[in-house]
Write a protein that holds these residues in place. Structure first.
Motif, short mmCIF file in Angstrom:
data_model
loop_
_atom_site.label_atom_id
_atom_site.label_comp_id
_atom_site.label_asym_id
_atom_site.label_seq_id
_atom_site.Cartn_x
_atom_site.Cartn_y
_atom_site.Cartn_z
N THR A 802 0.94 -1.21 -0.09
CA THR A 802 0.02 -0.02 0.15
C THR A 802 0.73 1.15 0.00
O THR A 802 2.21 1.29 0.20
N VAL A 803 0.16 2.45 -0.28
CA VAL A 803 1.08 3.53 -0.55
C VAL A 803 0.84 4.49 0.59
O VAL A 803 -0.30 4.89 0.90
N ALA A 804 1.95 5.09 0.98
CA ALA A 804 1.76 6.20 2.17
C ALA A 804 2.51 7.32 1.51
O ALA A 804 3.32 7.51 0.77
N GLN A 805 1.38 8.43 1.63
CA GLN A 805 1.72 9.96 1.35
C GLN A 805 2.68 10.47 2.39
O GLN A 805 3.13 9.98 3.19
N MET A 806 3.08 11.70 1.88
CA MET A 806 3.82 12.41 2.83
C MET A 806 3.35 12.66 4.42
O MET A 806 4.22 12.47 5.25
N ASP A 807 2.00 12.72 4.47
CA ASP A 807 1.36 13.04 5.90
C ASP A 807 0.97 12.00 6.58
O ASP A 807 0.37 11.98 7.52
N ASP A 808 1.39 10.78 6.05
CA ASP A 808 1.07 9.56 6.56
C ASP A 808 2.00 8.91 7.39
O ASP A 808 3.25 8.82 7.13
N ASN A 809 1.60 8.29 8.35
CA ASN A 809 2.60 7.15 9.45
C ASN A 809 2.69 5.95 8.76
O ASN A 809 1.84 5.23 9.04
N SER A 810 3.57 5.78 8.03
CA SER A 810 3.99 4.37 7.48
C SER A 810 3.95 3.27 8.45
O SER A 810 3.54 2.26 8.17
#
Length: 1008
Positions: A802-810
């Motif tokens: 799945t893809v995490a954006q810049m403001d996501d907590n991977s």
């Protein structure tokens, strides 16, 4: 760049522009994972429970040991162990008792395995066993079984209360508490009724005041049970060293009740005189030298033997076999010599003066099974607490199976130890009348019989309270489901949630069992209710399988007669050996009626999420010889469906049916032959339409019958769409995408379908990679699971990206996704790919530029020659004015030269040049004016496709299959060719790709 502000305002700085049009209905996975992972213990459709759950603050914290293992142990080890197991061993013998225990424990173990299969199929909602059964079998079966389970739990409360009173009145020698006196059986039953009613009222009041007090006492009650069992085992071991002093008095070979005499002799010496004993006075009238005595008493001697001979005494050989008999049969020691007389049976035991130990009921093997079975029915105690468990789908199977294994070992060992250490006449003495009305286990226990008496008393009290606590809540759950209108009043509760009305009804039904006043009569009633419940728990796992059919037929055969067993086996063999005979028999007519009924029932309501499976409509292409062009599409369908569910294989012929009717029939034959070759089971349908678009549209709308309709469309990716100047190819494809979306049907698009494995291949290693970008119902999760059920894909591992954006907590996203997969019971490796927002690359601009140029070329090809030349000249002039430096040294092209700019050869060379230029160092400043003239929406979408493709190729280039979210089609009819280009870029560099588009509904659930 100059368009950066515009880009951030359009899409909030995210680089997932390819999916932005449908972000409201299909949210990003990152925004959904936390909600999916932090579930609530609810089942769908129970509004009242949802409202109640919203008020809860503390999360469930009970683990396997406290939440499941100990409650099951407490409910399984109870009244039957302490009050009836010794009698069962004496009556059925060690062999018969072992068989009884093994049958009952095997039944509960198989039920626990079935219950575990349901529990581990997802999150177990609050409501326990009733919800697991009802949500698996449906409202009709579920409601009926829930009612049986409720009645069984209620009568279990009656049995435990009767056991409590029996210990209180009979085993503790508190005869001064008896309200009804006398030697008859009726007096004891009346005492049981009165004190049982008082005990029920007290327990119901305690439950009404608050269930928290019951839970606090549960551990105390269980401690008493454990101490009692330890005292019992210790006593058995001690008998190998020294035997207890308890004795049994025998007259001839008949066991005597020793409550009315102290000395086991006919006469005794008092001083220098021989005086009659109390025993002599029971059988004789008159003085010692002038008396009339019972004939049997005169002819036989009185013998005193050890009640507990001990482990090393060899008594086990005497207790191997059973001693069944009618009511009133004397308890005799067969190995003891005696002189028989011709007295009538009724004269032996009906006289008040007689003190023989007799059977109070007629005994047989099935009766003993019915009496013993309630001792193993506590297996649902853990599942009933599912709402309070930290991890129900893990705790319920482990805790329940361990509890059954532990208690089974205890029961089997008790059977062997009792038979090896206790005298047979004592074992067959149900009420301990030969050992002064004490518990038989009390005579065996060490250090004192009071350990067993107190432990068994509190065990019965605790189990009774648990039954009165659980049964009203079960009735409340049934009433709140509104399955039976007359029960709705019992769904109401107090302000604190206690089911008051349900408790009153439970107490009333429990009183019926207490008025029966016989533990031996209530236990078989309880067994019937629980056996019915266990039957349907197993049915919930075996429904619609061959195993269920075999079991039902074989069971019926055994119940009826042996010849029917041969008949049933023959019928099964003929049916599944593939006999195809058309004799006009009535079975086919019954099949038609059954199919019609099933179709009508299916149409009444849409399928529940748990029952959703891809019912596939396969859209095939035929070549000029009317042969299937991509047979691997059928192979993939076989691997996905495994012969289950609905498969409709269709194709479209262009023309009029009057002209191509014969071609349609030939096509159907060819398609059926291909289906047979690829082992694809389903229906075939070829239609003739004026054009392909209308034909596919009609199939999507009308294929299937009633409730048996497809919900998924499978097609092959048009690989040569770029080579065709006619735009019909991609227009047909995009229209199919749009129409499946409008029909709320899922869509599967297979790229390079001819490279997919055949049914004969075995993929020995590799992975199935799922790229979960947006959540559109969970179809991406379901498809790999179904594929891995087939032998072709069985050894492939599943990976989810799945893809995490810049403001996501991977890191948190990975934990949430792992928790979600754990609830779904999916074995997959999880990886979160970070795609930080970045500048749009020159390669992306070049790709967009080529795409728009090609789009212009396609439009121009549809114009007349004059208009095409005029349009090309205008584009060329505009391009020259905006880039004068680039053309100042070039010769002005002729009209023919301008026209040749838009040929396919020129386009291919231009694309090659752009690709090479993007890899080298280039002057971005000179290209910037040309980029600014591009459609910025297309640029952002191309940026998404390029970035995603780079990530997918990097991680999944060697995967056996890649599953990707399929972006939605353009909402308007324009831009079809751009949409195709976006998809092409997204899949570039990958061999086997399956684009997946959900149908707008959830197809997976974490609930069992």
């Amino acid at each position: 760049m100059s368009n950066s502000d515009h880009e951030s305002s359009c899409y909030d700085g995210k680089n997932m522009a390819l999916f932005e049009e449908e972000m409201d209905s299909n949210p990003m996975v990152s925004s959904l994972l936390n909600k999916l992972a932090n579930y609530t213990n609810l089942t769908q459709g129970v509004v009242e429970h949802e409202e109640a759950e919203n008020d809860r603050v503390a999360s469930p914290q009970m683990g396997t040991f406290i939440g499941v293992y100990l409650p099951c142990m407490q409910n399984i080890l109870g009244v039957i162990l302490f009050l009836r197991l010794t009698w069962i061993v004496g009556t059925a013998g060690i062999v018969g008792s072992f068989l009884i225990v093994f049958m009952c424990c095997a039944c509960t173990m198989l039920t626990a395995i079935s219950m575990s299969a349901i529990a581990t199929n997802g999150v177990v909602p609050a409501g326990g066993s009733y919800y697991m059964i009802s949500r698996s079998l449906g409202p009709e079966f579920g409601g009926a079984v829930g009612l049986c389970f409720y009645l069984g739990t209620t009568f279990a409360g009656s049995m435990y209360i009767l056991g409590t009173i029996e210990i209180l009145l009979v085993k503790t020698a508190l005869f001064f508490m008896e309200l009804f006196t006398g030697d008859g059986l009726n007096a004891m039953l009346n005492n049981m009724r009165v004190y049982g009613t008082c005990c029920l009222a007290f327990m119901a009041l305690l439950v009404f005041v608050g269930v928290k007090y019951v839970n606090k006492l549960a551990l105390v009650f269980l401690s008493c049970v454990v101490l009692s069992i330890m005292a019992m085992y210790t006593g058995v071991i001690k008998t190998a060293i020294s035997t207890p002093n308890d004795t049994v008095c025998l007259l001839g070979n008949r066991s005597l009740q020793n409550g009315n005499f102290e000395v086991c002799r006919k006469t005794e010496m008092r001083g220098n005189e021989t005086q009659p004993t109390q025993l002599w006075e029971l059988f004789c009238k008159g003085s010692l030298h002038n008396s009339t005595c019972d004939e049997y008493f005169d002819l036989n001697n009185v013998t005193e033997i050890k009640a507990i001979p001990g482990l090393l005494s060899g008594v086990i050989t005497e207790n191997l076999w059973g001693s069944y008999g009618p009511s009133g049969m004397l308890v005799e020691k067969k190995e003891q010599p005696s002189i028989s007389v011709s007295d009538k049976t009724e004269e032996r035991y009906e006289s008040p003066a007689r003190t023989y130990v007799v059977n109070d009921i007629a005994t047989c093997f099935t009766l003993l099974v019915g009496i013993y079975f309630p001792s193993v029915t506590g297996i649902m105690a853990g599942s009933n607490r599912s709402g309070d468990l930290r991890d129900a789908q893990r705790s319920i199977p482990i805790g329940t199976i361990l509890a059954i294994a532990t208690t089974s070992i205890i029961y089997i060992s008790c059977v062997l130890l009792f038979g090896a250490s206790i005298e047979g006449v004592v074992l067959r003495d149900k009420f301990g009348e030969s050992v002064k009305s004490s518990l038989v286990l009390g005579t065996l226990a060490w250090p004192s019989k009071w350990v067993i008496i107190i432990g068994s008393f509190f065990s019965c009290c605790g189990a009774g309270l648990q039954s009165l606590t659980g049964a009203p809540r079960l009735l409340q759950a049934i009433a709140r489901d509104k399955l039976m209108p007359f029960l709705q009043v019992f769904g109401h509760a107090k302000a604190n949630g206690e089911p008051t009305w349900a408790l009153l009804l439970t107490a009333a039904i429990c009183e019926i069992g207490i008025l029966i006043a016989s533990l031996d009569s209530v236990a078989p009633i309880l067994s019937m209710f629980f056996l019915m419940c266990y039957l349907f728990v197993n049915l919930a796992c075996a429904v619609q399988t061959l195993l269920l059919k075999l079991l039902l037929i074989l069971l019926l055969s055994e119940m009826c007669c042996r010849p029917s067993l041969l008949f049933s086996c023959s019928m099964i063999y003929i049916e599944y050996s593939g006999a195809e005979k058309e004799w006009g028999d009535g079975i086919h007519g019954l099949s038609l009626n059954a199919a019609r009924y099933a179709l009508i029932k299916l149409e009444e309501a849409p399928p529940h999420t748990k029952n959703w499976r891809p019912q596939v409509l396969v859209l095939l292409k035929l070549d000029s010889d009317l042969v299937v062009k991509h047979p691997r599409l059928l192979s993939f369908t076989t691997q996905l469906k495994a012969g289950k569910g609905l498969t409709i294989v269709s194709s479209v012929l262009e023309g009029a049916y009057m002209n191509r009717g014969a071609d349609a029939k030939l096509s159907e034959q060819n398609v059926k032959a291909a289906m047979s070759a690829e082992k694809s089971k389903g229906f075939c349908h070829v239609v003739v339409s004026s054009n392909l678009r209308d034909g596919f549209s009609h199939l999507i709308q009308t294929a299937g019958l009633g409730g048996m309709k497809h919900n998924t469309v499978l097609i092959a990716w048009p690989a040569n769409w770029k080579q065709k100047e006619n735009p019909i190819t991609w227009e047909n494809f995009t229209e199919t995408v749009r129409e499946t979306t409008a029909a709320h049907q899922a869509l599967l698009v297979a790229k390079n379908i001819d490279l997919f494995p055949s049914n004969h291949e075995r993929l020995g290693e590799g992975t199935i990679d799922v790229w979960w970008i947006v959540h559109d119902g969970g179809l991406l999760m379901l498809l790999p699971f179904l594929l891995r059920q087939h032998k072709v894909w069985r050894k492939c591992k599943m990976r989810i990206f799945t893809v995490a954006q810049m403001d996501d907590n991977s890191i948190q996203m990975k934990k949430d996704l792992q928790m979600f997969l754990y609830h779904l019971r999916l074995d997959a490796e999880v990886e979160v790919v970070e795609m930080h927002e970045s500048d749009i690359s020159a390669f992306t601009y070049e790709k967009t530029l080529v795409m728009e140029q090609r789009s212009q070329m396609i439009k121009q090809m549809q114009l007349s020659k004059t208009e095409r030349e005029r349009e090309a000249q205008l584009i060329h002039d505009r391009h020259t004015r905006s880039h004068p430096a680039a053309h100042k040294d070039k010769v002005s092209p002729s009209p023919d030269g301008v026209h040749m700019t838009w040929t396919k050869e020129k386009l291919v060379s231009e694309r090659s040049r752009n690709r090479e230029a993007s890899m080298a160092v280039r002057d971005l400043f000179n290209m910037k004016p040309e980029w600014e003239s591009l459609n910025q929406s297309n640029v952002r979408r191309m940026h998404t496709a390029v970035k995603l493709n780079e990530a997918v190729v990097k991680k999944s280039k060697d995967a056996q299959l890649v599953l990707l979210n399929m972006p939605g089609p353009p909402k308007h009819t324009g831009g079809y060719e751009n949409y195709m280009e976006f998809l092409e870029v997204l899949m570039e560099g990958l061999d086997r790709v399956l684009l997946v588009r959900g149908g707008g509904r959830e197809v997976i659930t974490i609930y069992s």
